[in-house]
Scaffold this motif. Sequence first.
Motif, PDB file in Angstrom:
ATOM      1  N   LEU A   1       0.748  -1.422   0.125  1.00  0.00           N
ATOM      2  CA  LEU A   1      -0.063  -0.042  -0.037  1.00  0.00           C
ATOM      3  C   LEU A   1       0.759   1.279  -0.048  1.00  0.00           C
ATOM      4  O   LEU A   1       0.279   2.524  -0.136  1.00  0.00           O
ATOM      5  CB  LEU A   1      -1.084   0.022   1.125  1.00  0.00           C
ATOM      6  CG  LEU A   1      -2.069  -0.899   1.342  1.00  0.00           C
ATOM      7  CD1 LEU A   1      -2.683  -0.975   2.461  1.00  0.00           C
ATOM      8  CD2 LEU A   1      -2.971  -0.585   0.171  1.00  0.00           C
ATOM      9  N   ASN A   2       2.060   1.266   0.604  1.00  0.00           N
ATOM     10  CA  ASN A   2       3.210   2.264   0.619  1.00  0.00           C
ATOM     11  C   ASN A   2       3.889   2.570  -0.586  1.00  0.00           C
ATOM     12  O   ASN A   2       4.576   3.442  -0.740  1.00  0.00           O
ATOM     13  CB  ASN A   2       3.559   2.151   1.940  1.00  0.00           C
ATOM     14  CG  ASN A   2       3.209   2.131   3.001  1.00  0.00           C
ATOM     15  OD1 ASN A   2       2.030   2.598   3.114  1.00  0.00           O
ATOM     16  ND2 ASN A   2       3.529   1.328   3.893  1.00  0.00           N
TER      17      ASN A   2
ATOM     18  N   VAL B   1       2.160  13.199  -3.117  1.00  0.00           N
ATOM     19  CA  VAL B   1       2.609  11.887  -3.282  1.00  0.00           C
ATOM     20  C   VAL B   1       1.440  11.092  -3.327  1.00  0.00           C
ATOM     21  O   VAL B   1       0.440  11.219  -2.347  1.00  0.00           O
ATOM     22  CB  VAL B   1       3.729  11.443  -2.301  1.00  0.00           C
ATOM     23  CG1 VAL B   1       3.987   9.761  -2.428  1.00  0.00           C
ATOM     24  CG2 VAL B   1       4.889  12.135  -2.332  1.00  0.00           C
ATOM     25  N   ILE B   2       1.376  10.282  -4.408  1.00  0.00           N
ATOM     26  CA  ILE B   2       0.069   9.391  -4.616  1.00  0.00           C
ATOM     27  C   ILE B   2       0.586   7.788  -4.348  1.00  0.00           C
ATOM     28  O   ILE B   2       1.250   7.334  -5.378  1.00  0.00           O
ATOM     29  CB  ILE B   2      -0.444   9.517  -5.786  1.00  0.00           C
ATOM     30  CG1 ILE B   2      -1.290  10.951  -6.132  1.00  0.00           C
ATOM     31  CG2 ILE B   2      -1.681   8.611  -6.131  1.00  0.00           C
ATOM     32  CD1 ILE B   2      -1.762  11.429  -7.287  1.00  0.00           C
ATOM     33  N   THR B   3       0.207   7.108  -3.582  1.00  0.00           N
ATOM     34  CA  THR B   3       0.464   5.883  -3.194  1.00  0.00           C
ATOM     35  C   THR B   3      -0.449   4.882  -3.601  1.00  0.00           C
ATOM     36  O   THR B   3      -1.700   5.504  -4.117  1.00  0.00           O
ATOM     37  CB  THR B   3       0.674   5.663  -1.614  1.00  0.00           C
ATOM     38  OG1 THR B   3      -0.542   5.931  -0.925  1.00  0.00           O
ATOM     39  CG2 THR B   3       2.008   6.470  -1.176  1.00  0.00           C
ATOM     40  N   VAL B   4      -0.391   3.566  -3.483  1.00  0.00           N
ATOM     41  CA  VAL B   4      -1.324   2.414  -3.924  1.00  0.00           C
ATOM     42  C   VAL B   4      -2.513   2.650  -2.915  1.00  0.00           C
ATOM     43  O   VAL B   4      -3.714   2.568  -3.286  1.00  0.00           O
ATOM     44  CB  VAL B   4      -0.844   1.089  -3.928  1.00  0.00           C
ATOM     45  CG1 VAL B   4      -1.573   0.121  -4.107  1.00  0.00           C
ATOM     46  CG2 VAL B   4       0.353   0.875  -4.843  1.00  0.00           C
ATOM     47  N   SER B   5      -2.309   2.796  -1.734  1.00  0.00           N
ATOM     48  CA  SER B   5      -3.388   3.164  -0.704  1.00  0.00           C
ATOM     49  C   SER B   5      -4.255   4.409  -1.085  1.00  0.00           C
ATOM     50  O   SER B   5      -5.654   4.099  -1.216  1.00  0.00           O
ATOM     51  CB  SER B   5      -2.788   3.759   0.751  1.00  0.00           C
ATOM     52  OG  SER B   5      -3.632   3.891   1.571  1.00  0.00           O
ATOM     53  N   ASP B   6      -3.666   5.373  -1.732  1.00  0.00           N
ATOM     54  CA  ASP B   6      -4.432   6.616  -2.271  1.00  0.00           C
ATOM     55  C   ASP B   6      -5.335   6.306  -3.437  1.00  0.00           C
ATOM     56  O   ASP B   6      -6.679   6.666  -3.474  1.00  0.00           O
ATOM     57  CB  ASP B   6      -3.482   7.841  -2.404  1.00  0.00           C
ATOM     58  CG  ASP B   6      -2.897   8.202  -1.323  1.00  0.00           C
ATOM     59  OD1 ASP B   6      -3.242   8.270  -0.172  1.00  0.00           O
ATOM     60  OD2 ASP B   6      -1.565   8.974  -1.562  1.00  0.00           O
ATOM     61  N   LEU B   7      -4.781   5.507  -4.107  1.00  0.00           N
ATOM     62  CA  LEU B   7      -5.476   4.961  -5.368  1.00  0.00           C
ATOM     63  C   LEU B   7      -6.745   4.135  -5.051  1.00  0.00           C
ATOM     64  O   LEU B   7      -7.671   4.137  -5.662  1.00  0.00           O
ATOM     65  CB  LEU B   7      -4.544   4.180  -6.536  1.00  0.00           C
ATOM     66  CG  LEU B   7      -5.065   3.616  -7.417  1.00  0.00           C
ATOM     67  CD1 LEU B   7      -5.311   4.743  -8.340  1.00  0.00           C
ATOM     68  CD2 LEU B   7      -4.176   2.727  -8.348  1.00  0.00           C
TER      69      LEU B   7
END
Length: 135
Positions: A31-32, A47-53
Amino acid sequence: MRLILSVPLFLYILLAANVLMWSGTEQTSPLNIILMQLTLPSSRDMVITVSDLFILASFFALYIETFKATRTSNHVLVDHALSMLVFVACLIEFLIFPRLGNTTFLVITVAAFLDVIMGFTVTLSAARRDISFGG
């Protein structure tokens, strides 16, 4: 084709989240992972992470599912039942599995719950308008 449209989008998000969160180790959460880094006009880095997605995908799915709830067909009941099953699966996984006990999965679970509530609310509102009383 209509039966495919009855499948809640949250099922796909749930499956993707499970695959991703079970693929990493306890120390390194997928996720990070940083997907993108943008510099805003204010010179601040975003910063866009997998969690944000996953969170953004949950909001988008909730938006689409709200529109799907406005349909008046026999498949609406199947859609509501599947949405309820997806929410129950999300809730159980969130409560039982430590890897899924994080804020990202909590947001997915809450969005799935809102999908169930909004689906029933919109369907009941539409059904009330469709009922005509003879006099």
